[in-house]
Scaffold this motif. Structure first.
Motif, PDB file in Angstrom:
ATOM      1  N   CYS A  34     -14.777   6.280  11.464  1.00  9.43           N
ATOM      2  CA  CYS A  34     -16.030   5.616  11.070  1.00  9.43           C
ATOM      3  C   CYS A  34     -15.787   4.273  10.383  1.00  9.43           C
ATOM      4  N   GLY A  35     -14.527   3.883  10.255  1.00 13.16           N
ATOM      5  CA  GLY A  35     -14.216   2.585   9.673  1.00 13.16           C
ATOM      6  C   GLY A  35     -14.153   2.557   8.162  1.00 13.16           C
ATOM      7  N   ARG A  36     -14.099   3.726   7.529  1.00 15.63           N
ATOM      8  CA  ARG A  36     -14.055   3.755   6.062  1.00 15.63           C
ATOM      9  C   ARG A  36     -12.649   3.570   5.511  1.00 15.63           C
ATOM     10  N   GLY A  37     -11.667   3.498   6.410  1.00 13.74           N
ATOM     11  CA  GLY A  37     -10.299   3.290   5.971  1.00 13.74           C
ATOM     12  C   GLY A  37      -9.313   3.531   7.096  1.00 13.74           C
ATOM     13  N   ARG A  38      -8.039   3.474   6.738  1.00 11.56           N
ATOM     14  CA  ARG A  38      -6.953   3.668   7.691  1.00 11.56           C
ATOM     15  C   ARG A  38      -6.188   4.923   7.289  1.00 11.56           C
ATOM     16  N   LEU A  39      -5.794   5.730   8.274  1.00  8.61           N
ATOM     17  CA  LEU A  39      -5.158   7.015   8.004  1.00  8.61           C
ATOM     18  C   LEU A  39      -3.775   7.095   8.623  1.00  8.61           C
ATOM     19  N   ASP A  40      -2.823   7.562   7.827  1.00 10.71           N
ATOM     20  CA  ASP A  40      -1.499   7.959   8.314  1.00 10.71           C
ATOM     21  C   ASP A  40      -1.403   9.453   8.019  1.00 10.71           C
TER      22      ASP A  40
ATOM     23  N   ASP B 129      -5.996   2.685  -8.411  1.00 10.86           N
ATOM     24  CA  ASP B 129      -5.374   2.084  -7.235  1.00 10.86           C
ATOM     25  C   ASP B 129      -4.871   3.167  -6.285  1.00 10.86           C
ATOM     26  N   VAL B 130      -4.405   4.263  -6.863  1.00  9.46           N
ATOM     27  CA  VAL B 130      -3.845   5.359  -6.076  1.00  9.46           C
ATOM     28  C   VAL B 130      -4.289   6.687  -6.678  1.00  9.46           C
ATOM     29  N   LEU B 131      -4.713   7.599  -5.813  1.00  5.82           N
ATOM     30  CA  LEU B 131      -4.989   8.984  -6.199  1.00  5.82           C
ATOM     31  C   LEU B 131      -4.018   9.886  -5.454  1.00  5.82           C
TER      32      LEU B 131
ATOM     33  N   PRO C 234     -11.571  -0.253  -3.485  1.00  5.72           N
ATOM     34  CA  PRO C 234     -11.499  -0.679  -2.081  1.00  5.72           C
ATOM     35  C   PRO C 234     -10.081  -1.185  -1.786  1.00  5.72           C
ATOM     36  N   GLY C 235      -9.503  -0.693  -0.713  1.00  3.26           N
ATOM     37  CA  GLY C 235      -8.122  -1.027  -0.387  1.00  3.26           C
ATOM     38  C   GLY C 235      -7.117  -0.148  -1.100  1.00  3.26           C
ATOM     39  N   GLY C 236      -7.604   0.809  -1.894  1.00  2.00           N
ATOM     40  CA  GLY C 236      -6.735   1.743  -2.604  1.00  2.00           C
ATOM     41  C   GLY C 236      -6.321   2.904  -1.707  1.00  2.00           C
ATOM     42  N   THR C 237      -5.504   3.770  -2.249  1.00  2.00           N
ATOM     43  CA  THR C 237      -4.906   4.841  -1.454  1.00  2.00           C
ATOM     44  C   THR C 237      -5.207   6.217  -2.029  1.00  2.00           C
ATOM     45  N   VAL C 238      -5.575   7.133  -1.140  1.00  2.00           N
ATOM     46  CA  VAL C 238      -5.659   8.561  -1.454  1.00  2.00           C
ATOM     47  C   VAL C 238      -4.495   9.206  -0.709  1.00  2.00           C
ATOM     48  N   ALA C 239      -3.534   9.736  -1.443  1.00  2.00           N
ATOM     49  CA  ALA C 239      -2.334  10.335  -0.852  1.00  2.00           C
ATOM     50  C   ALA C 239      -2.365  11.849  -1.082  1.00  2.00           C
TER      51      ALA C 239
ATOM     52  N   TYR D 180       4.375  23.611   8.261  1.00  2.00           N
ATOM     53  CA  TYR D 180       4.318  24.261   6.947  1.00  2.00           C
ATOM     54  C   TYR D 180       3.405  23.467   6.016  1.00  2.00           C
ATOM     55  N   ALA D 181       3.534  22.150   6.070  1.00  2.00           N
ATOM     56  CA  ALA D 181       2.749  21.263   5.206  1.00  2.00           C
ATOM     57  C   ALA D 181       2.390  20.007   6.002  1.00  2.00           C
ATOM     58  N   PHE D 182       1.609  19.145   5.382  1.00  2.00           N
ATOM     59  CA  PHE D 182       1.272  17.856   5.976  1.00  2.00           C
ATOM     60  C   PHE D 182       1.121  16.836   4.872  1.00  2.00           C
ATOM     61  N   THR D 183       1.234  15.580   5.258  1.00  2.00           N
ATOM     62  CA  THR D 183       0.909  14.485   4.348  1.00  2.00           C
ATOM     63  C   THR D 183      -0.146  13.640   5.018  1.00  2.00           C
ATOM     64  N   LEU D 184      -0.995  13.096   4.200  1.00  2.00           N
ATOM     65  CA  LEU D 184      -1.893  12.075   4.719  1.00  2.00           C
ATOM     66  C   LEU D 184      -2.011  11.000   3.663  1.00  2.00           C
ATOM     67  N   ARG D 185      -2.110   9.796   4.172  1.00  2.00           N
ATOM     68  CA  ARG D 185      -2.284   8.627   3.318  1.00  2.00           C
ATOM     69  C   ARG D 185      -3.492   7.888   3.871  1.00  2.00           C
ATOM     70  N   PHE D 186      -4.561   7.901   3.081  1.00  2.00           N
ATOM     71  CA  PHE D 186      -5.798   7.243   3.496  1.00  2.00           C
ATOM     72  C   PHE D 186      -5.969   5.998   2.638  1.00  2.00           C
ATOM     73  N   THR D 187      -5.951   4.841   3.290  1.00  2.00           N
ATOM     74  CA  THR D 187      -6.168   3.574   2.590  1.00  2.00           C
ATOM     75  C   THR D 187      -7.607   3.165   2.858  1.00  2.00           C
ATOM     76  N   THR D 188      -8.386   3.084   1.789  1.00  4.66           N
ATOM     77  CA  THR D 188      -9.805   2.782   1.945  1.00  4.66           C
ATOM     78  C   THR D 188     -10.003   1.359   2.440  1.00  4.66           C
ATOM     79  N   ALA D 189     -11.114   1.157   3.124  1.00  5.48           N
ATOM     80  CA  ALA D 189     -11.435  -0.175   3.641  1.00  5.48           C
ATOM     81  C   ALA D 189     -11.618  -1.135   2.460  1.00  5.48           C
ATOM     82  N   PRO D 190     -11.127  -2.368   2.622  1.00  2.00           N
ATOM     83  CA  PRO D 190     -11.280  -3.343   1.522  1.00  2.00           C
ATOM     84  C   PRO D 190     -12.727  -3.755   1.317  1.00  2.00           C
TER      85      PRO D 190
END
Length: 179
Positions: free
Chosen positions: A155-161, A80-82, A107-112, A169-179
């Motif tokens: 490209c529509g493969r998900g939503r990015l924050d 569900d989450v990586l 699908p709909g999961g999160t890569v953080a 110094y650093a960054f965060t990204l949260r990519f929620t894959t398309a359902p």
């Protein structure tokens, strides 16, 4: 009941904190270093989150990020989450790990991701010293990683924050894959 995997889990510090905070979830960690995994197992056993036979709230596996597969943990469904905590900047090649993450999460999961940024808004001398120090440990910030996830979102493969931290110094990204 979420399945959460930290890729490049190191000493399992993050996994131990998360497992205590979210007792209903199941946690997994993968690392390429057997030495790190030995330390991780000892830390998790001390915290009461696993036993010496490997059973418990957190399960660990030896492997490379680009080979991540839920089946290596005996799972029959994607995560569900990586989580990637300062991992992409130490991978020799980050692209295979990023692509594999998209197939290992549902699908709909999160890569953080949290990782080193370009430090572009830090004082010049500090930035130069920091980059030299990081290079001693094989750490190399990967600016193209953020562009990669931005492109996936476009490209529509998900939503990015995507956010900068501490003047770059650093960054965060949260990519929620398309359902």
């Amino acid at each position: 009941g979420d399945l959460v995997c930290e890729v490049g889990c190191g000493t399992a510090r993050n996994l131990a904190r998360l497992a205590r905070r979210y007792p209903e979830a199941r946690f997994f960690g993968i690392d390429a270093s057997e030495e790190m995994l030995r330390t991780a197992r000892a830390n998790l056993t001390r915290a009461g989150l696993t036993r010496t036979d490997g059973a418990g709230r957190v399960t660990l596996a030896h492997g490379l990020a680009e080979d991540l597969d839920p089946a290596m943990f005996g799972l029959d469904r994607p995560f569900d989450v990586l989580l990637f905590s300062y991992a992409f900047s130490i991978f020799p090649e980050w692209r295979p790990a990023a692509e594999r993450a998209l197939t290992a999460v549902r699908p709909g999961g999160t890569v953080a991701v949290v990782d080193f940024g370009q430090q572009d808004r830090l004082p010049r001398l500090f930035r130069a010293g920091l980059r030299r120090w990081l290079s001693l440990f094989g750490v190399s910030p990967q600016p193209a990683l953020r562009d990669h996830f931005r492109h996936l979102a476009e490209c529509g493969r998900g939503r990015l924050d995507d956010r900068d931290l501490l003047r770059g110094y650093a960054f965060t990204l949260r990519f929620t894959t398309a359902p």
